[in-house]
Design a protein around this motif. Structure first.
Motif, PDB file in Angstrom:
ATOM      1  N   GLN A 608     -36.644   7.023  -7.723  1.00 52.24           N
ATOM      2  CA  GLN A 608     -38.079   6.999  -7.832  1.00 52.24           C
ATOM      3  C   GLN A 608     -38.705   7.342  -6.623  1.00 52.24           C
ATOM      4  N   GLU A 609     -40.391   7.372  -5.995  1.00 56.93           N
ATOM      5  CA  GLU A 609     -40.358   7.258  -4.876  1.00 56.93           C
ATOM      6  C   GLU A 609     -40.365   6.354  -3.882  1.00 56.93           C
ATOM      7  N   GLY A 610     -39.812   6.683  -2.733  1.00 53.20           N
ATOM      8  CA  GLY A 610     -39.570   5.001  -2.338  1.00 53.20           C
ATOM      9  C   GLY A 610     -38.273   5.076  -1.723  1.00 53.20           C
ATOM     10  N   ASP A 611     -37.120   5.123  -2.783  1.00 54.36           N
ATOM     11  CA  ASP A 611     -35.677   4.809  -3.148  1.00 54.36           C
ATOM     12  C   ASP A 611     -35.204   5.314  -1.744  1.00 54.36           C
ATOM     13  N   ALA A 612     -34.756   4.039  -0.874  1.00 51.84           N
ATOM     14  CA  ALA A 612     -33.807   4.488   0.295  1.00 51.84           C
ATOM     15  C   ALA A 612     -32.421   5.144   0.143  1.00 51.84           C
ATOM     16  N   ILE A 613     -32.852   6.286   0.597  1.00 50.82           N
ATOM     17  CA  ILE A 613     -30.687   6.939   1.054  1.00 50.82           C
ATOM     18  C   ILE A 613     -30.171   6.738   2.268  1.00 50.82           C
ATOM     19  N   VAL A 614     -28.981   6.018   1.805  1.00 50.32           N
ATOM     20  CA  VAL A 614     -28.371   5.331   2.637  1.00 50.32           C
ATOM     21  C   VAL A 614     -26.321   5.930   2.857  1.00 50.32           C
ATOM     22  N   ALA A 615     -26.442   6.289   4.180  1.00 55.52           N
ATOM     23  CA  ALA A 615     -25.138   6.064   4.648  1.00 55.52           C
ATOM     24  C   ALA A 615     -24.522   5.196   4.375  1.00 55.52           C
ATOM     25  N   LEU A 616     -22.731   5.432   3.800  1.00 57.73           N
ATOM     26  CA  LEU A 616     -22.008   3.897   3.899  1.00 57.73           C
ATOM     27  C   LEU A 616     -20.929   4.174   4.176  1.00 57.73           C
ATOM     28  N   GLN A 617     -19.970   3.274   5.469  1.00 59.56           N
ATOM     29  CA  GLN A 617     -18.999   3.427   5.557  1.00 59.56           C
ATOM     30  C   GLN A 617     -18.112   4.117   4.405  1.00 59.56           C
ATOM     31  N   GLY A 618     -17.499   4.782   4.459  1.00 60.36           N
ATOM     32  CA  GLY A 618     -15.836   5.090   3.203  1.00 60.36           C
ATOM     33  C   GLY A 618     -16.834   5.682   2.394  1.00 60.36           C
ATOM     34  N   ALA A 619     -17.642   6.336   2.659  1.00 58.34           N
ATOM     35  CA  ALA A 619     -17.907   6.776   1.531  1.00 58.34           C
ATOM     36  C   ALA A 619     -18.388   8.308   2.160  1.00 58.34           C
TER      37      ALA A 619
END
Length: 664
Positions: A608-619
């Motif tokens: 959906q519009e507004g969903d956060a895009i995240v970078a994670l340690q170990g991914a």
């Protein structure tokens, strides 16, 4: 005489198993049960399909003096298998281990213990016999065997080693495509010529008469779709297949799905088989499974004692499409070929208290606590049923049979976060319901056009050609640049870091623009087939595609482009360019769009519009997540052009800028 159901004698020693001697009696299945140590190596183990769970057949159990003492229920397929084992003249043994007979299926504790011994049983057996089903008419069996022998002779000595070194069917296809891997041609009478068209009736006739029907049915049979078969094929160095009462080379029959997968064999016969044969597992997954099993067997035989199995979670991923009657068997059926099974402390437990969801949660927690990366959460959402109550980071074992699995970003390809590995990446709180990981929100999802919305049609995990082409039309606004085209092509081909072959046509950006042009032309051609009966919206989309293709031609004046309307005659360079893009295109269950920062993205539905895009340690992937209350819920993976190679962390220490993110 009315015999009672056989009463099993208890197993006394921890390494004790039952085996049976198969009597030569032709009128019925007769056996004598023996107790032996698993290490006795006095038996052959059978790998087979239970088939229908109805146990309508029987095996009569004889005592030491040959007198009937009771009966054991059998499924129809096992009854056929035991009759064929009895009648197979090439077999020099009559002592076998078969789970349905040798394990007391009514004793839950014994079943747990014996399933835990599968590694020992299949490894210590003299060999494994894989049952391919009862024979048909002799003329069909003989014709199929002759065709199998002919096909196998077209693979030159050393080619299988090349295919093993390739490491995947995709890589083999690429090497066949560029000529690095070569095969001998089929005899002319078995080929389907590319320079002529065949009537459906002609293909059907050749399919039956030349043995292709038999070959496809056997090579893609139910045995290839069953999860338990994996470890049964891998644990013993000696393996053979049994079709009716005839033994067939295992390497020969497992080669067929692989040779079809890489288009060495006529695809028309593969397509005909898919239409005519029932099966719940897609054939490309069967082909991937057969290649994976062959790869592991080859690696193990070559390296002998130094070979190590893959992790349990890797095996879960690789064989995720195969079938099992009990969802818990997704774990128990691969424990014997998983190097970390003991460390994870997962043992077979078929008690009613250990539900599939409980095992899913336990497995996910233990894998994440012991892992050096967050690979598990890359798959946690791919199988998620709509009504699942498990946490979003939890891998689901109880997958509905009709669930459409979306395309996922490949593992170990991208580096969006500089910390790809580490210890203690995950921790839990609130009764292990909240997963805490470190990372950072990099951007947010935005829709390409407010009036268009995301291209969801019906099942959110499905993506139609209209959805894709609609996204392409809205994403390239008027006045777009060649850089926009290149960026969008990279976003479409997110299955791997893709670039066109060097030395063709022109500059890299112009060459990639040409590849995008051929891809868009292909998509619009598919859409144009239904334009006469389609809505005004589709006609507008086609006009938009024509406008984009015209603009691309203007941006690359040094190229020779065919007229978009002449879709029947495609130049060779156009065809090859389109095929390269299609091999890497990530479309099924995906959405194309932009982020708030204006980057192109390719996300797993539904977002959906507004969903956060995240970078994670170990991914090694970026993820989308949605704020629900005070925690986030994982939605899926996402490719964002310009953020997949650590650009967001350039000249920055992640330990200084990352923070705790709570996932529920």
């Amino acid at each position: 005489m009315n015999l009672p159901r056989y009463k099993y004698m208890p197993l006394n020693a921890s390494d004790e198993i039952r085996v049976f001697e198969l009597s030569p009696t032709k009128t019925r299945i007769e056996i004598r049960i023996l107790h032996v140590p698993a290490s006795a190596r006095c038996f052959d183990a059978l790998s087979y399909v239970w088939g229908s769970p109805a146990q309508s057949e029987k095996a009569t159990v004889l005592d030491k003096l040959g007198r009937p003492t009771g009966w054991i229920p059998l499924t129809r397929n096992l009854s056929n298998a035991m009759a064929d084992l009895r009648d197979a003249e090439q077999l020099k043994t009559n002592v076998f281990w078969i789970d349905q007979v040798c394990i007391n299926q009514r004793d839950e504790e014994e079943k747990n213990d014996q399933v835990a011994m599968m590694n020992q049983i299949y490894t210590q057996s003299r060999r494994v016999i894989t049952y391919l089903g009862p024979a048909e008419l002799e003329v069909k069996e003989n014709g199929g065997i002759r065709l199998l022998d002919t096909v196998c002779k077209t693979v030159p000595e050393g080619t299988w080693q090349q295919m093993h070194e390739s490491g995947s069917l995709q890589q083999i296809q690429d090497q066949v495509f560029d000529g690095s891997i070569k095969f001998k041609r089929l005899p002319s009478n078995l080929e389907l010529r590319v320079d002529r068209s065949y009537y459906e009736s002609e293909i059907s006739e050749r399919y039956a008469e030349q043995g292709w029907e038999w070959l496809v049915r056997v090579a893609y049979g139910e045995w290839t779709q069953r999860l338990w078969i994996v470890q049964e094929q891998l644990l013993n160095k000696e393996i053979i297949t049994l079709r009716g009462h005839r033994l067939i080379d295992w390497d020969a029959i497992t080669a067929i799905p692989i040779l079809f997968a890489i288009s060495h064999l006529p695809q028309e016969y593969r397509d005909m088989g898919r239409r005519n044969l029932e099966g719940k597992v897609p054939w490309d997954e069967v082909e991937k499974t057969m290649y994976g099993i062959r790869w592991d067997r080859h690696a193990r035989l070559v390296t002998e004692t130094s070979y190590t199995w893959s992790s349990l979670f890797h095996n879960l991923q690789w064989y995720q499409s195969l079938l099992c009657g009990d969802a818990r068997d997704r774990v128990y059926a691969i424990l014997a070929i998983s190097k970390d099974a003991k460390r994870l402390d997962l043992k077979p437990d078929y008690s009613p208290l250990n539900t599939a969801d409980m095992l899913s949660r336990k497995l996910s927690i233990r894998v994440l606590e012991n892992a050096r990366n967050l690979e598990l959460i890359s798959f946690a959402f791919s199988w998620r049923p709509p009504n699942s109550t498990l946490p979003s980071w939890c891998f689901t074992l109880d997958r509905p049979a009709n669930l459409t699995t979306p395309d996922l970003l490949p593992l170990e390809v991208y580096t969006p976060h500089p910390k790809q590995h580490g210890f203690h990446l995950a921790r839990f709180h609130t009764n292990d319901s909240i997963l805490v990981v470190k990372g950072r929100i990099l951007d947010y999802v935005s829709t390409p056009n407010p009036s268009a919305g995301w291209p969801h049609v019906g099942d959110v995990r499905q993506t139609s050609p209209v959805d894709i082409i609609s996204s392409l039309g809205y994403l390239l606004h008027d006045g777009f640049s060649i850089e926009d085209v290149v960026s969008l092509l990279c976003t479409i081909t997110a299955r791997a870091p893709w670039s066109p072959p060097p030395g063709i046509l022109g500059r890299i950006d112009e060459t990639m623009a040409f590849h995008f042009w051929t891809y868009l032309r292909h998509k619009s051609h598919l859409l144009a087939k239904c334009v006469e009966t389609s809505s005004t919206t589709i006609k507008e989309l086609l006009l938009r595609c024509h406008h984009i293709m015209t603009r691309i031609q203007a941006l690359t004046p040094g190229f020779t482009y065919s007229e978009p309307e002449r879709n029947e005659d495609v130049a060779k360079e156009e065809y090859l360019a389109c095929q390269r893009v299609l091999r890497y295109a990530l479309e099924k269950g995906r959405c194309l769009g932009r982020t708030r920062a204006g980057r192109f993205c390719n996300a797993m539905c539904p977002i959906q519009e507004g969903d956060a895009i995240v970078a994670l340690q170990g991914a090694d992937q970026l993820f989308t997540m949605r704020l629900v209350g005070h925690t986030y819920r994982l939605i899926g993976d996402i490719f964002v052009d310009g953020l997949m190679h650590g650009e967001a962390y350039k000249n920055q220490d992640p330990d200084n800028i990352d923070y705790d993110i709570e996932l529920a």
